[in-house]
Design a protein around this motif. Sequence first.
Motif, PDB file in Angstrom:
ATOM      1  N   LYS A 104     -55.398-111.887 136.610  1.00 38.93           N
ATOM      2  CA  LYS A 104     -55.384-110.599 135.930  1.00 38.93           C
ATOM      3  C   LYS A 104     -53.925-110.222 135.790  1.00 38.93           C
ATOM      4  O   LYS A 104     -53.221-110.087 136.792  1.00 38.93           O
ATOM      5  CB  LYS A 104     -56.163-109.551 136.719  1.00 38.93           C
ATOM      6  CG  LYS A 104     -57.642-109.877 136.751  1.00 38.93           C
ATOM      7  CD  LYS A 104     -58.452-108.795 137.360  1.00 38.93           C
ATOM      8  CE  LYS A 104     -59.908-109.245 137.320  1.00 38.93           C
ATOM      9  NZ  LYS A 104     -60.820-108.229 137.731  1.00 38.93           N
ATOM     10  N   SER A 112     -53.043-111.106 123.397  1.00 43.78           N
ATOM     11  CA  SER A 112     -53.956-111.897 124.224  1.00 43.78           C
ATOM     12  C   SER A 112     -53.725-113.388 123.989  1.00 43.78           C
ATOM     13  O   SER A 112     -53.752-114.183 124.935  1.00 43.78           O
ATOM     14  CB  SER A 112     -55.403-111.521 123.911  1.00 43.78           C
ATOM     15  OG  SER A 112     -56.280-112.249 124.733  1.00 43.78           O
ATOM     16  N   GLU A 141     -57.090-112.784 132.233  1.00 49.52           N
ATOM     17  CA  GLU A 141     -57.448-111.518 131.617  1.00 49.52           C
ATOM     18  C   GLU A 141     -56.206-110.649 131.533  1.00 49.52           C
ATOM     19  O   GLU A 141     -55.527-110.417 132.531  1.00 49.52           O
ATOM     20  CB  GLU A 141     -58.524-110.829 132.461  1.00 49.52           C
ATOM     21  CG  GLU A 141     -58.921-109.475 131.941  1.00 49.52           C
ATOM     22  CD  GLU A 141     -59.923-108.781 132.862  1.00 49.52           C
ATOM     23  OE1 GLU A 141     -60.129-107.576 132.676  1.00 49.52           O
ATOM     24  OE2 GLU A 141     -60.468-109.424 133.781  1.00 49.52           O
TER      25      GLU A 141
END
Length: 144
Positions: A104, A112, A141
């Motif tokens: 994360k 992204s 992520e």
Amino acid sequence: MRRTATSVWNGTGTKGSGHLSTQSGVFDQQPYSFKTRFENEDGKKGTNPEELIAAAHAGCFNMALGVQLEQAGFEPEELNTQAAVQLEKQGEGFAITKIHLTLKGKVPKISSEQFQELANGAKANCPISQVLNADISMEAELIS
């Protein structure tokens, strides 16, 4: 650069116990045993080699990704990676068959797609990834 660690083991493989120490002194006679390795005994009673590999891999990966992000002009606020090492019985022994990285990352101003590309590069190229002979998968992520 050369780093060292030492293991001392007393007794049989299943009934004995040992301790691990590192050159830096961060680990100084940390206990480990068959139970902490194969029976999920309380972590306060010791560690195990797979846990240490997971810590090394997560740390190496985060640093490699941090460098790649910096070189690409990004300044990460936080990279949080969990490495899950899977140890499986194979024949008469055991083998590390998989490592899954769960990342994360909080990285301002990055798409992204760029984040995934750089994370995959770090996964493939960090020195710990390169030394391990296991299937290494990853979930990355981007968080805000």
